[in-house]
Design a protein around this motif. Structure first.
Motif, PDB file in Angstrom:
ATOM      1  N   ASP A  97       0.846  -1.185   0.000  1.00 44.28           N
ATOM      2  CA  ASP A  97       0.000   0.000   0.000  1.00 44.28           C
ATOM      3  C   ASP A  97       0.887   1.243   0.000  1.00 44.28           C
ATOM      4  OD1 ASP A  97      -3.310  -0.130   0.773  1.00 44.28           O
ATOM      5  OD2 ASP A  97      -2.338   1.827   0.524  1.00 44.28           O
ATOM      6  N   LEU A  98       0.272   2.397   0.064  1.00 40.57           N
ATOM      7  CA  LEU A  98       1.024   3.638  -0.124  1.00 40.57           C
ATOM      8  C   LEU A  98       1.990   3.939   1.020  1.00 40.57           C
ATOM      9  CD1 LEU A  98      -1.773   5.888  -1.644  1.00 40.57           C
ATOM     10  CD2 LEU A  98       0.140   4.796  -2.830  1.00 40.57           C
ATOM     11  N   ALA A  99       1.675   3.481   2.213  1.00 42.46           N
ATOM     12  CA  ALA A  99       2.530   3.760   3.367  1.00 42.46           C
ATOM     13  C   ALA A  99       2.718   2.489   4.182  1.00 42.46           C
ATOM     14  CB  ALA A  99       1.920   4.851   4.244  1.00 42.46           C
ATOM     15  N   PRO A 100       3.889   2.318   4.786  1.00 41.18           N
ATOM     16  CA  PRO A 100       4.106   1.130   5.622  1.00 41.18           C
ATOM     17  C   PRO A 100       3.249   1.185   6.882  1.00 41.18           C
ATOM     18  CG  PRO A 100       5.956   2.639   5.803  1.00 41.18           C
ATOM     19  CD  PRO A 100       5.070   3.187   4.736  1.00 41.18           C
ATOM     20  N   SER A 101       2.855   0.039   7.361  1.00 42.42           N
ATOM     21  CA  SER A 101       2.010  -0.027   8.543  1.00 42.42           C
ATOM     22  C   SER A 101       2.174  -1.383   9.198  1.00 42.42           C
ATOM     23  CB  SER A 101       0.544   0.194   8.164  1.00 42.42           C
ATOM     24  OG  SER A 101      -0.309   0.024   9.277  1.00 42.42           O
ATOM     25  N   ILE A 102       1.898  -1.425  10.499  1.00 38.73           N
ATOM     26  CA  ILE A 102       1.911  -2.705  11.202  1.00 38.73           C
ATOM     27  C   ILE A 102       0.521  -3.343  11.197  1.00 38.73           C
ATOM     28  CG2 ILE A 102       3.815  -1.941  12.684  1.00 38.73           C
ATOM     29  CD1 ILE A 102       1.770  -1.666  14.955  1.00 38.73           C
ATOM     30  N   TYR A 103      -0.456  -2.631  10.655  1.00 37.63           N
ATOM     31  CA  TYR A 103      -1.834  -3.110  10.659  1.00 37.63           C
ATOM     32  C   TYR A 103      -2.222  -3.667   9.305  1.00 37.63           C
ATOM     33  CZ  TYR A 103      -1.871  -0.322  14.906  1.00 37.63           C
ATOM     34  OH  TYR A 103      -1.563   0.193  16.129  1.00 37.63           O
ATOM     35  N   SER A 104      -2.697  -4.898   9.295  1.00 41.70           N
ATOM     36  CA  SER A 104      -3.062  -5.539   8.035  1.00 41.70           C
ATOM     37  C   SER A 104      -4.208  -4.797   7.338  1.00 41.70           C
ATOM     38  CB  SER A 104      -3.446  -6.998   8.282  1.00 41.70           C
ATOM     39  OG  SER A 104      -4.550  -7.095   9.168  1.00 41.70           O
ATOM     40  N   SER A 105      -5.059  -4.153   8.093  1.00 40.46           N
ATOM     41  CA  SER A 105      -6.205  -3.452   7.503  1.00 40.46           C
ATOM     42  C   SER A 105      -5.775  -2.246   6.672  1.00 40.46           C
ATOM     43  CB  SER A 105      -7.176  -3.012   8.596  1.00 40.46           C
ATOM     44  OG  SER A 105      -6.523  -2.175   9.538  1.00 40.46           O
ATOM     45  N   ASN A 106      -4.547  -1.807   6.832  1.00 37.76           N
ATOM     46  CA  ASN A 106      -4.039  -0.659   6.084  1.00 37.76           C
ATOM     47  C   ASN A 106      -3.456  -1.040   4.732  1.00 37.76           C
ATOM     48  OD1 ASN A 106      -4.824   1.020   8.134  1.00 37.76           O
ATOM     49  ND2 ASN A 106      -2.770   1.357   8.952  1.00 37.76           N
ATOM     50  N   TYR A 107      -3.444  -2.302   4.418  1.00 33.55           N
ATOM     51  CA  TYR A 107      -2.904  -2.749   3.134  1.00 33.55           C
ATOM     52  C   TYR A 107      -4.036  -3.160   2.199  1.00 33.55           C
ATOM     53  CZ  TYR A 107       1.739  -2.803   5.257  1.00 33.55           C
ATOM     54  OH  TYR A 107       2.922  -2.445   5.866  1.00 33.55           O
ATOM     55  N   GLY A 108      -3.986  -2.640   0.999  1.00 34.02           N
ATOM     56  CA  GLY A 108      -5.062  -2.915   0.055  1.00 34.02           C
ATOM     57  C   GLY A 108      -4.770  -4.033  -0.931  1.00 34.02           C
ATOM     58  N   TYR A 109      -3.501  -4.414  -1.020  1.00 34.30           N
ATOM     59  CA  TYR A 109      -3.100  -5.439  -1.978  1.00 34.30           C
ATOM     60  C   TYR A 109      -2.394  -6.573  -1.235  1.00 34.30           C
ATOM     61  CZ  TYR A 109      -3.932  -1.632  -5.245  1.00 34.30           C
ATOM     62  OH  TYR A 109      -4.501  -0.604  -5.944  1.00 34.30           O
ATOM     63  N   TRP A 110      -2.777  -7.798  -1.578  1.00 31.86           N
ATOM     64  CA  TRP A 110      -2.244  -8.969  -0.882  1.00 31.86           C
ATOM     65  C   TRP A 110      -1.830 -10.060  -1.856  1.00 31.86           C
ATOM     66  CZ3 TRP A 110      -1.525  -9.446   4.372  1.00 31.86           C
ATOM     67  CH2 TRP A 110      -2.035  -8.408   5.158  1.00 31.86           C
ATOM     68  N   GLY A 111      -0.761 -10.757  -1.506  1.00 37.45           N
ATOM     69  CA  GLY A 111      -0.387 -11.951  -2.227  1.00 37.45           C
ATOM     70  C   GLY A 111      -1.150 -13.140  -1.676  1.00 37.45           C
ATOM     71  N   GLN A 112      -0.941 -14.295  -2.280  1.00 38.73           N
ATOM     72  CA  GLN A 112      -1.732 -15.472  -1.945  1.00 38.73           C
ATOM     73  C   GLN A 112      -1.201 -16.227  -0.746  1.00 38.73           C
ATOM     74  OE1 GLN A 112       0.743 -15.525  -3.894  1.00 38.73           O
ATOM     75  NE2 GLN A 112       1.706 -17.529  -3.804  1.00 38.73           N
ATOM     76  N   GLY A 113      -0.007 -15.940  -0.260  1.00 39.74           N
ATOM     77  CA  GLY A 113       0.531 -16.628   0.899  1.00 39.74           C
ATOM     78  C   GLY A 113       1.424 -17.786   0.524  1.00 39.74           C
ATOM     79  N   THR A 114       2.437 -18.008   1.351  1.00 42.50           N
ATOM     80  CA  THR A 114       3.328 -19.142   1.168  1.00 42.50           C
ATOM     81  C   THR A 114       3.571 -19.766   2.542  1.00 42.50           C
ATOM     82  OG1 THR A 114       5.466 -19.840   0.226  1.00 42.50           O
ATOM     83  CG2 THR A 114       5.427 -17.698   1.323  1.00 42.50           C
ATOM     84  N   LEU A 115       3.500 -21.099   2.596  1.00 36.98           N
ATOM     85  CA  LEU A 115       3.549 -21.805   3.877  1.00 36.98           C
ATOM     86  C   LEU A 115       4.995 -22.066   4.293  1.00 36.98           C
ATOM     87  CD1 LEU A 115       2.182 -23.369   6.202  1.00 36.98           C
ATOM     88  CD2 LEU A 115       2.164 -25.380   4.693  1.00 36.98           C
ATOM     89  N   VAL A 116       5.296 -21.687   5.522  1.00 36.15           N
ATOM     90  CA  VAL A 116       6.586 -21.986   6.133  1.00 36.15           C
ATOM     91  C   VAL A 116       6.345 -22.919   7.306  1.00 36.15           C
ATOM     92  CG1 VAL A 116       8.538 -21.044   7.426  1.00 36.15           C
ATOM     93  CG2 VAL A 116       7.625 -19.800   5.445  1.00 36.15           C
ATOM     94  N   THR A 117       7.027 -24.054   7.287  1.00 37.67           N
ATOM     95  CA  THR A 117       6.905 -25.027   8.370  1.00 37.67           C
ATOM     96  C   THR A 117       8.291 -25.242   8.974  1.00 37.67           C
ATOM     97  OG1 THR A 117       5.079 -26.138   7.231  1.00 37.67           O
ATOM     98  CG2 THR A 117       6.162 -27.333   9.027  1.00 37.67           C
ATOM     99  N   VAL A 118       8.400 -24.994  10.276  1.00 37.23           N
ATOM    100  CA  VAL A 118       9.672 -25.167  10.968  1.00 37.23           C
ATOM    101  C   VAL A 118       9.573 -26.378  11.874  1.00 37.23           C
ATOM    102  CG1 VAL A 118      11.399 -24.103  12.458  1.00 37.23           C
ATOM    103  CG2 VAL A 118      10.036 -22.680  10.907  1.00 37.23           C
TER     104      VAL A 118
END
Length: 120
Positions: A97-118
């Protein structure tokens, strides 16, 4: 459009690098963030970077272990994960999104996710 990749299975103490490829020239001017969501938990902030790549921010529990960076020429944002722990297991999402934020609600564009298993 954002495309996250690089997830997989890694042993505790190991390293992994996630990538988020952005298509579209506009994303060069966007701040980027990484979030993660473990099973049964809320999505949480991991790290963010401004559009210049000059300012970064991290969740306290990942500070010193994870590094966010961006290659504006390739329009890719990376999350280098070192000294991973079993509690880092989650689906990792990149966002923009236009500005960095720690809140997910402030981001308008998202990728599909990638799974990390430790594994321990």
């Amino acid at each position: 459009q954002l495309q996250a990749s690089g997830g997989g299975l890694v042993q505790a103490g190991g390293s992994l690098r996630l990538s988020c490829a952005a298509s579209g020239r506009a994303f060069i001017m966007y701040a980027m963030g990484w979030f993660r969501q473990a099973p049964g938990k809320e999505r949480e902030f991991v790290a963010s970077i401004n559009w210049r790549g000059s300012a970064t921010n991290y969740h306290n529990s990942m500070k010193g272990r994870f590094t966010i960076s961006r290659d504006s020429g390739k329009n890719i944002v990376y999350l280098q994960m070192n000294s991973v722990k079993p509690e880092d297991t989650a689906v990792y999402y990149c966002a923009a999104d236009l500005a960095p934020s720690i809140y997910s609600s402030n981001y308008g564009y998202w990728g599909q996710g990638t799974l990390v298993t430790v594994s321990s």
